[in-house]
Design a protein around this motif. Structure first.
Motif, PDB file in Angstrom:
ATOM      1  N   GLY B 174       0.789  -1.231   0.000  1.00  0.00           N
ATOM      2  CA  GLY B 174       0.000   0.000   0.000  1.00  0.00           C
ATOM      3  C   GLY B 174       0.819   1.277   0.000  1.00  0.00           C
ATOM      4  N   VAL B 175       2.150   1.209   0.218  1.00  0.00           N
ATOM      5  CA  VAL B 175       2.939   2.434   0.032  1.00  0.00           C
ATOM      6  C   VAL B 175       3.126   2.635  -1.472  1.00  0.00           C
ATOM      7  N   SER B 176       3.406   3.875  -1.875  1.00  0.00           N
ATOM      8  CA  SER B 176       3.562   4.123  -3.308  1.00  0.00           C
ATOM      9  C   SER B 176       4.898   3.548  -3.781  1.00  0.00           C
ATOM     10  N   ASP B 177       4.995   3.286  -5.102  1.00  0.00           N
ATOM     11  CA  ASP B 177       6.253   2.805  -5.673  1.00  0.00           C
ATOM     12  C   ASP B 177       7.390   3.776  -5.352  1.00  0.00           C
ATOM     13  N   GLU B 178       7.083   5.071  -5.414  1.00  0.00           N
ATOM     14  CA  GLU B 178       8.116   6.090  -5.188  1.00  0.00           C
ATOM     15  C   GLU B 178       8.639   6.017  -3.758  1.00  0.00           C
ATOM     16  N   GLU B 179       7.698   5.853  -2.816  1.00  0.00           N
ATOM     17  CA  GLU B 179       8.080   5.808  -1.404  1.00  0.00           C
ATOM     18  C   GLU B 179       8.944   4.568  -1.121  1.00  0.00           C
ATOM     19  N   ALA B 180       8.544   3.441  -1.706  1.00  0.00           N
ATOM     20  CA  ALA B 180       9.292   2.200  -1.499  1.00  0.00           C
ATOM     21  C   ALA B 180      10.686   2.303  -2.112  1.00  0.00           C
ATOM     22  N   LEU B 181      10.736   2.859  -3.330  1.00  0.00           N
ATOM     23  CA  LEU B 181      12.024   3.008  -4.017  1.00  0.00           C
ATOM     24  C   LEU B 181      12.947   3.938  -3.230  1.00  0.00           C
ATOM     25  N   ALA B 182      12.377   5.004  -2.673  1.00  0.00           N
ATOM     26  CA  ALA B 182      13.182   5.943  -1.881  1.00  0.00           C
ATOM     27  C   ALA B 182      13.756   5.237  -0.655  1.00  0.00           C
ATOM     28  N   ALA B 183      12.966   4.362  -0.033  1.00  0.00           N
ATOM     29  CA  ALA B 183      13.436   3.635   1.150  1.00  0.00           C
ATOM     30  C   ALA B 183      14.586   2.702   0.778  1.00  0.00           C
ATOM     31  N   VAL B 184      14.439   1.990  -0.363  1.00  0.00           N
ATOM     32  CA  VAL B 184      15.497   1.075  -0.806  1.00  0.00           C
ATOM     33  C   VAL B 184      16.756   1.863  -1.146  1.00  0.00           C
ATOM     34  N   GLN B 185      16.576   3.019  -1.803  1.00  0.00           N
ATOM     35  CA  GLN B 185      17.755   3.815  -2.178  1.00  0.00           C
ATOM     36  C   GLN B 185      18.456   4.392  -0.953  1.00  0.00           C
ATOM     37  N   SER B 186      17.680   4.746   0.051  1.00  0.00           N
ATOM     38  CA  SER B 186      18.270   5.256   1.282  1.00  0.00           C
ATOM     39  C   SER B 186      19.087   4.160   1.980  1.00  0.00           C
ATOM     40  N   LEU B 187      18.523   2.967   1.996  1.00  0.00           N
ATOM     41  CA  LEU B 187      19.216   1.817   2.572  1.00  0.00           C
ATOM     42  C   LEU B 187      20.496   1.512   1.769  1.00  0.00           C
ATOM     43  N   ALA B 188      20.382   1.609   0.432  1.00  0.00           N
ATOM     44  CA  ALA B 188      21.540   1.353  -0.440  1.00  0.00           C
ATOM     45  C   ALA B 188      22.635   2.384  -0.177  1.00  0.00           C
ATOM     46  N   GLY B 189      22.241   3.635   0.030  1.00  0.00           N
ATOM     47  CA  GLY B 189      23.215   4.692   0.299  1.00  0.00           C
ATOM     48  C   GLY B 189      23.957   4.440   1.604  1.00  0.00           C
ATOM     49  N   PHE B 190      23.191   4.029   2.611  1.00  0.00           N
ATOM     50  CA  PHE B 190      23.776   3.707   3.918  1.00  0.00           C
ATOM     51  C   PHE B 190      24.789   2.566   3.795  1.00  0.00           C
ATOM     52  N   LEU B 191      24.409   1.519   3.053  1.00  0.00           N
ATOM     53  CA  LEU B 191      25.291   0.358   2.905  1.00  0.00           C
ATOM     54  C   LEU B 191      26.506   0.692   2.033  1.00  0.00           C
ATOM     55  N   ALA B 192      26.315   1.552   1.020  1.00  0.00           N
ATOM     56  CA  ALA B 192      27.441   1.960   0.165  1.00  0.00           C
ATOM     57  C   ALA B 192      28.500   2.658   1.008  1.00  0.00           C
ATOM     58  N   GLY B 193      28.070   3.540   1.901  1.00  0.00           N
ATOM     59  CA  GLY B 193      29.009   4.251   2.775  1.00  0.00           C
ATOM     60  C   GLY B 193      29.742   3.288   3.689  1.00  0.00           C
ATOM     61  N   LEU B 194      28.993   2.323   4.209  1.00  0.00           N
ATOM     62  CA  LEU B 194      29.571   1.326   5.111  1.00  0.00           C
ATOM     63  C   LEU B 194      30.629   0.482   4.391  1.00  0.00           C
ATOM     64  N   ILE B 195      30.313   0.056   3.160  1.00  0.00           N
ATOM     65  CA  ILE B 195      31.234  -0.774   2.376  1.00  0.00           C
ATOM     66  C   ILE B 195      32.499   0.015   2.046  1.00  0.00           C
ATOM     67  N   GLU B 196      32.318   1.285   1.729  1.00  0.00           N
ATOM     68  CA  GLU B 196      33.467   2.143   1.433  1.00  0.00           C
ATOM     69  C   GLU B 196      34.385   2.258   2.661  1.00  0.00           C
ATOM     70  N   ARG B 197      33.791   2.439   3.832  1.00  0.00           N
ATOM     71  CA  ARG B 197      34.590   2.544   5.067  1.00  0.00           C
ATOM     72  C   ARG B 197      35.319   1.235   5.357  1.00  0.00           C
ATOM     73  N   LYS B 198      34.621   0.101   5.135  1.00  0.00           N
ATOM     74  CA  LYS B 198      35.244  -1.192   5.419  1.00  0.00           C
ATOM     75  C   LYS B 198      36.352  -1.506   4.419  1.00  0.00           C
TER      76      LYS B 198
END
Lengths: 62, 393
Positions: B174-198
């Protein structure tokens, strides 16, 4: 005779969970290691169950 | 006109009544886009499709089976990030899975037992100190697997508020596609930063190990770590909370488990079968012409395997609608089957074994703090369970 195909195995660990006296998993990639290929009469039922539970079809009894 | 996939429940434990397996075990249903798919309710049919490499898992071939059940790239239909190996077929899938399976063996997971016990004890002590009452989801069921998977992967637990929120948004219907995609992209950004640090400063954890192996690109590592992080806490968290509700509604069986008269190993398998939290099942797409349960299946047909229905198939289980913790459940499909069978299942089993027994023993008088009808059910989430579980003792 138990046969195990490590190319097919996906390392889910169902065999090692079900019959740890017969199956182990590789430390490197988790694929099946046979501790014996000739189960005893007492082990046969549990080995059959492990073969049935194997998700990838890597195990067979013949 | 075939009905859409039923999602409404009349009680917390049973799948929708319309999902009950009939003699054929396969029927038509209507997908959200109006086209027809196949709904499989039979245990043997579901198992055979999951084991068949002729049925694809590729997201770009699969359709949504409920309104907004998955997040995908609009242009390509593929997952929005690389490395989402749950949406791949062999040999591509194999390359990813082989990087991970050595980390999730029965032996490796058994070695985590003392630490998992410690995490469980700490959370239950904190709950005892601040209650009664308590919300078991917030105090125990969600934080325990979250902390366990964070430590295993090497994700800072301090960042949990963000990743738990984004993961919940991505899995909410029931969330919009845009809202879901934004959540996934935010999570991806967080993990990208973590991988870069590691990559700069390796630490002793699964993610650093994957980086060191050098087999996966940083973009692929984002998807891999996302799958592990989300699957690692959402699923077990819901089994812990819904499983506790099931135990509280079956007090004699809970007492037997508390007193070790019932094997916890057996009890966990039965709870997995009975509750089947992957409530909408899994979808595969036929890549060859075949027959299932007497029905002709064409190339491109969408086939939905209902795990809750298959795990209640009376052809497979005696008295499937009864919870029987001493019942030696074998061959349930709660973790799936085939090459995609749950990678983290041995971890989940240990978390549940320790979680249920320690909870029951630490709180011998544990009870619901509200009427069962007031417990908010997760019928609006990809993964079923309860949103809150108010308890007292």
């Amino acid at each position: 005779m138990i046969k195990a195909d490590t190319n097919v195995c996906i390392g889910a660990g169902m065999c090692a969970l079900t019959a740890p006296e017969v199956f182990d998993q590789s430390e490197d990639d988790g694929t099946v290691i046979l501790l014996t290929d000739s189960p005893t009469a007492e082990q046969l039922a549990i080995v059959e169950e492990a073969v049935n539970l194997c998700p990838s079809g890597a195990l067979s009894l013949g | 006109m075939a009905a859409p996939l039923p999602t409404a429940r009349t009680n917390p434990f049973d799948p929708p009544e319309e999902l009950r397996a009939d003699d054929r075990g396969i029927r038509r249903f209507t997908l959200p886009d109006g086209s027809l798919g196949w709904l499989i309710t039979s245990h043997p049919l579901a198992k055979s499709v999951l084991a068949d490499s002729g049925f694809s898992s590729k997201m770009e071939l699969r359709k949504q089976v409920v309104a907004r059940g998955e997040t995908r790239d609009k242009e390509t239909g593929k997952p929005p990030v690389d490395g989402m190996f749950i949406a791949m077929d062999p040999p591509e899938h194999t390359r990813f899975r082989r990087q991970l399976t050595g980390q999730f063996t029965v032996r490796r997971m058994n070695q985590l037992q003392p630490r998992i016990q410690q995490i469980v004890d700490e959370h239950l002590e904190a709950m005892a100190a601040s209650g009664p009452p308590a919300d078991l989801v917030a105090a125990f069921a969600l934080p325990v697997p979250s902390l366990v998977i964070c430590e295993l992967l090497g994700v800072p637990y301090a960042d949990r508020a963000d990743f738990q929120r984004n993961s919940a948004t991505a899995l909410r219907l029931g969330v919009s596609d845009e809202e879901a995609l934004a959540a996934v992209q935010s999570l991806a950004g967080f993990l990208a930063g973590l991988i870069e640090r590691k990559r700069r400063e390796p630490t002793d954890d699964l993610l650093s190990g994957l980086i060191e192996n050098g087999e996966l690109t940083d973009r692929e590592l984002i998807g891999v770590s996302m799958v592990l992080l989300v699957a690692g806490h959402e699923t077990t968290a819901n089994m812990l909370s819904l499983g506790t509700l099931a135990l509280l509604r079956h007090p004699e069986q809970a007492d037997a488990l508390r007193a070790s008269e019932t094997s916890v190993d057996v009890a966990v398998e039965e709870l997995l079968r009975y509750l089947s939290v992957i409530q909408f099942g899994t979808t595969r797409v036929a890549t060859y012409e075949t027959e299932l349960g007497g029905e002709g299946i064409a190339v491109g047909d969408q086939v939905l395997l209902s795990i809750p229905a298959a795990n209640r198939d009376s052809g497979q289980f005696a008295e499937p609608d009864q919870l029987n913790l001493a019942g030696q459940t074998q061959g349930h499909l709660a973790f799936g089957h085939g090459v995609h069978q749950c990678l983290g299942q041995q971890l989940a089993r240990i978390e549940m074994r320790i979680g249920y027994t320690t909870l029951l023993r630490r709180f011998p008088t544990l009870r619901l703090a509200v009427p069962v009808a007031d417990i908010p059910l997760r019928t609006d989430m990809t993964i079923y369970g309860v949103h809150e579980l108010p308890v007292s003792w």
